[in-house]
Design a protein around this motif. Structure first.
Motif, PDB file in Angstrom:
ATOM      1  N   LEU A  49      40.506 -21.547   6.056  1.00 17.16           N
ATOM      2  CA  LEU A  49      41.678 -22.637   6.366  1.00 17.16           C
ATOM      3  C   LEU A  49      42.833 -22.188   4.706  1.00 17.16           C
ATOM      4  O   LEU A  49      44.304 -22.395   5.159  1.00 17.16           O
ATOM      5  N   LEU A  50      42.610 -21.802   3.664  1.00 18.95           N
ATOM      6  CA  LEU A  50      43.519 -21.688   2.809  1.00 18.95           C
ATOM      7  C   LEU A  50      44.757 -21.068   3.347  1.00 18.95           C
ATOM      8  O   LEU A  50      45.510 -20.846   2.974  1.00 18.95           O
ATOM      9  N   SER A  51      44.113 -19.216   3.562  1.00 16.12           N
ATOM     10  CA  SER A  51      45.084 -18.393   3.960  1.00 16.12           C
ATOM     11  C   SER A  51      45.616 -19.265   5.385  1.00 16.12           C
ATOM     12  O   SER A  51      46.841 -18.790   5.170  1.00 16.12           O
ATOM     13  N   SER A  52      44.699 -19.779   6.299  1.00 14.67           N
ATOM     14  CA  SER A  52      45.804 -20.719   6.752  1.00 14.67           C
ATOM     15  C   SER A  52      47.046 -21.033   7.197  1.00 14.67           C
ATOM     16  O   SER A  52      48.116 -21.310   7.709  1.00 14.67           O
ATOM     17  N   HIS A 154      42.890 -39.690   8.548  1.00 15.73           N
ATOM     18  CA  HIS A 154      44.365 -39.355   8.487  1.00 15.73           C
ATOM     19  C   HIS A 154      45.362 -39.040   7.025  1.00 15.73           C
ATOM     20  O   HIS A 154      45.926 -38.395   7.377  1.00 15.73           O
ATOM     21  N   LYS A 155      44.850 -40.323   6.327  1.00 15.08           N
ATOM     22  CA  LYS A 155      45.627 -39.872   5.475  1.00 15.08           C
ATOM     23  C   LYS A 155      45.572 -38.828   4.522  1.00 15.08           C
ATOM     24  O   LYS A 155      46.440 -37.796   4.266  1.00 15.08           O
ATOM     25  N   THR A 156      44.210 -38.614   4.126  1.00 17.86           N
ATOM     26  CA  THR A 156      43.679 -36.634   3.748  1.00 17.86           C
ATOM     27  C   THR A 156      44.034 -36.003   4.807  1.00 17.86           C
ATOM     28  O   THR A 156      44.849 -35.284   3.934  1.00 17.86           O
ATOM     29  N   PHE A 157      44.162 -36.034   6.208  1.00 13.81           N
ATOM     30  CA  PHE A 157      44.505 -34.602   6.632  1.00 13.81           C
ATOM     31  C   PHE A 157      46.335 -34.786   6.626  1.00 13.81           C
ATOM     32  O   PHE A 157      46.213 -33.552   6.462  1.00 13.81           O
ATOM     33  N   VAL A 158      46.908 -35.369   6.677  1.00 12.43           N
ATOM     34  CA  VAL A 158      48.240 -36.104   6.279  1.00 12.43           C
ATOM     35  C   VAL A 158      48.404 -35.003   5.455  1.00 12.43           C
ATOM     36  O   VAL A 158      49.172 -34.428   4.723  1.00 12.43           O
ATOM     37  N   HIS A 159      47.623 -35.706   3.764  1.00  9.63           N
ATOM     38  CA  HIS A 159      47.746 -35.534   2.202  1.00  9.63           C
ATOM     39  C   HIS A 159      47.759 -33.607   2.407  1.00  9.63           C
ATOM     40  O   HIS A 159      49.012 -33.563   1.701  1.00  9.63           O
ATOM     41  N   ARG A 160      46.677 -33.396   2.757  1.00 15.07           N
ATOM     42  CA  ARG A 160      46.560 -32.146   2.756  1.00 15.07           C
ATOM     43  C   ARG A 160      47.395 -30.813   3.466  1.00 15.07           C
ATOM     44  O   ARG A 160      48.508 -29.795   2.598  1.00 15.07           O
ATOM     45  N   LEU A 161      47.661 -30.741   5.011  1.00 17.46           N
ATOM     46  CA  LEU A 161      48.600 -29.716   5.663  1.00 17.46           C
ATOM     47  C   LEU A 161      49.931 -30.228   4.875  1.00 17.46           C
ATOM     48  O   LEU A 161      50.409 -29.443   5.526  1.00 17.46           O
ATOM     49  N   PRO A 372      41.577 -27.510   2.071  1.00 19.63           N
ATOM     50  CA  PRO A 372      42.112 -27.662   1.115  1.00 19.63           C
ATOM     51  C   PRO A 372      43.137 -28.138   0.573  1.00 19.63           C
ATOM     52  O   PRO A 372      43.494 -28.083   1.758  1.00 19.63           O
ATOM     53  N   ASP A 373      42.992 -28.348  -1.098  1.00 20.13           N
ATOM     54  CA  ASP A 373      43.946 -28.981  -1.485  1.00 20.13           C
ATOM     55  C   ASP A 373      45.134 -27.532  -1.527  1.00 20.13           C
ATOM     56  O   ASP A 373      44.720 -27.466  -2.403  1.00 20.13           O
ATOM     57  N   LEU A 374      46.032 -27.733  -1.037  1.00 17.32           N
ATOM     58  CA  LEU A 374      47.151 -26.297  -1.319  1.00 17.32           C
ATOM     59  C   LEU A 374      47.145 -26.662  -2.445  1.00 17.32           C
ATOM     60  O   LEU A 374      46.961 -25.443  -3.829  1.00 17.32           O
ATOM     61  N   ARG A 375      47.464 -27.662  -3.469  1.00 18.32           N
ATOM     62  CA  ARG A 375      48.246 -27.590  -4.767  1.00 18.32           C
ATOM     63  C   ARG A 375      46.501 -27.523  -5.935  1.00 18.32           C
ATOM     64  O   ARG A 375      46.894 -27.761  -7.020  1.00 18.32           O
ATOM     65  N   SER A 376      45.513 -27.819  -5.386  1.00 15.42           N
ATOM     66  CA  SER A 376      44.300 -27.588  -6.395  1.00 15.42           C
ATOM     67  C   SER A 376      43.923 -26.930  -6.272  1.00 15.42           C
ATOM     68  O   SER A 376      43.324 -26.943  -7.015  1.00 15.42           O
TER      69      SER A 376
END
Length: 394
Positions: A49-52, A154-161, A372-376
């Motif tokens: 998922l992180l690479s995707s 939805h907030k988690t989904f939008v925030h992370r993507l 995954p959170d890209l900035r984490s």
């Protein structure tokens, strides 16, 4: 839901390409699964998922399953809203007129039968029932968002993507849902959504707005402007509860449009033909182009592959686009691979053949937590993670 069903619901799993088995993300003690195996599976899916998420193009296709977790209606809910759990004699008369079997609670099939009948002969009772049905569907799809807490997924989904590198293309979310879940989640997070409508009032649809972006202007002339973080593009393929036709191809946003003005593709067999009218034609064209872009990851969640005009181009893209990764998340993915429609069977075949198709048994709420959170992950964290990965293999 029984305790046993609740227990099964939390055990998510995934199926990588060429794998004959589903890999559990939690220990399955009944099957002898260990915590170590589950952690290894979690790491594998996390890395995929992180690479995707860091591929050049990231596209999401979201269906009704996403909204149901927030209290949105299912197709059975729409049937009960339109027909009723105990239909009146008047409703039964309408259904008898079009010779529909009321024991088959399929709102799409019923409205399709009524539309076909009206195309041949005018009937005041049928026309009134159809109009009231559309009004009830409009109300049902817009009246469940009073509580913002329902939108946590939805907030988690939008925030992370949406936390992608600004040099990559913006996240694109294509949805068949009429509701305002994604817009409301973005609003709660302070994220800007580009949805094809003007920023002036009244907000008018113009596809040229999809080609625009948002930048942060510097306070002095010595710095260059930078793209604003978190912006994403939203394409509502079947329309929205706040879209209204005003004639001459003019579509504006209104709080409560009349059923005759509502710019929606209602659940009926004719929705395929309706999708080739404006503004839906423009949105479908954007979808067709997006699934064929190179270096693209497409995430499908809450979508049952029941819409031919969306499923067919997606399956075709998997076989013709060599740089495409497809990730499908569905809580009933295992069962649908066996007894689902032709598209699910085709997905299973592509996955077994080794195409870049990943299947995840998880609903929208569960899948949002897996992203995954890209900035984490800082560079130091990434190094530690790589060292741990090497240590496990030795």
């Amino acid at each position: 839901m029984t305790e046993e069903k609740k227990k099964r619901a939390v055990v998510t799993s995934f199926k990588p390409p060429r794998s004959s088995e589903w890999k559990p993300l939690q220990p399955e003690k009944d099957n002898g699964g260990s915590e170590k195996e589950a952690r290894q599976n979690q790491d594998e899916l996390h890395n995929v998922l992180l690479s995707s998420l860091q591929m050049q193009h990231l596209v999401v296709l979201a269906g009704s399953g996403c909204s149901m977790g927030a209290g949105g209606p299912s197709m059975l809910d729409l049937w009960n809203e339109v027909v009723g759990t105990n239909p009146s004699d008047k409703v039964k008369s309408v259904i008898d007129t079009v010779r529909y079997d009321i024991t088959h609670k399929n709102i799409e099939a019923l409205l399709s039968r009524i539309e076909a009948s009206l195309a041949l002969n005018s009937n005041e009772d049928l026309s009134k029932f159809l109009r009231n049905s559309k009004q009830n569907i409009l109300k049902k799809c817009s009246g469940f968002l009073a509580d913002e807490e329902k939108l946590e997924a939805h907030k988690t989904f939008v925030h992370r993507l949406s936390r992608r590198r600004v040099r990559d293309q913006r996240l694109k979310i294509f949805t068949t849902n009429y509701d305002l879940c994604f817009e409301s989640a973005a609003g709660a997070l302070g994220i800007v959504v580009i949805d094809g409508f003007s920023f002036s009032y009244p907000r008018r649809f113009d596809p040229r707005f999809f080609d625009q972006d948002i930048v942060r202007r510097p306070r002095n002339g010595s710095e260059s402007a930078t793209y604003l973080e978190g912006v994403f593009l939203l394409y509502k393929l079947h329309g929205s509860v706040n879209w209204a036709h005003k004639g001459n191809g003019n579509v504006v946003q209104e709080a409560s449009p009349e059923p005759d003005e509502a710019c929606l593709i209602y659940p009926a067999a004719g929705k395929y033909q309706q999708s080739f009218r404006q503004p839906h034609l423009e949105l479908i064209a954007q979808y067709m182009a997006s699934v064929r872009e190179p270096n693209t990851c497409i995430i499908v969640t809450g979508f049952g592959f029941n819409d031919d005009h969306l499923s067919e181009p997606l399956i075709s893209a998997v076989t013709s686009n060599p740089h495409l990764r497809l990730i499908v998340a569905d809580p009933s993915a295992k069962e649908k691979l066996v007894d689902g429609n032709e598209y699910w069977k085709h997905l299973g075949e592509l996955n077994a053949q080794g195409e870049d198709v990943w299947l995840i048994s998880a609903d929208f709420n569960q899948f949002a937590q897996l992203i995954p959170d890209l900035r984490s992950l800082s560079p130091a964290d990434a190094l530690v993670k790589a060292i741990r990965g090497v240590a496990r293999t030795e």
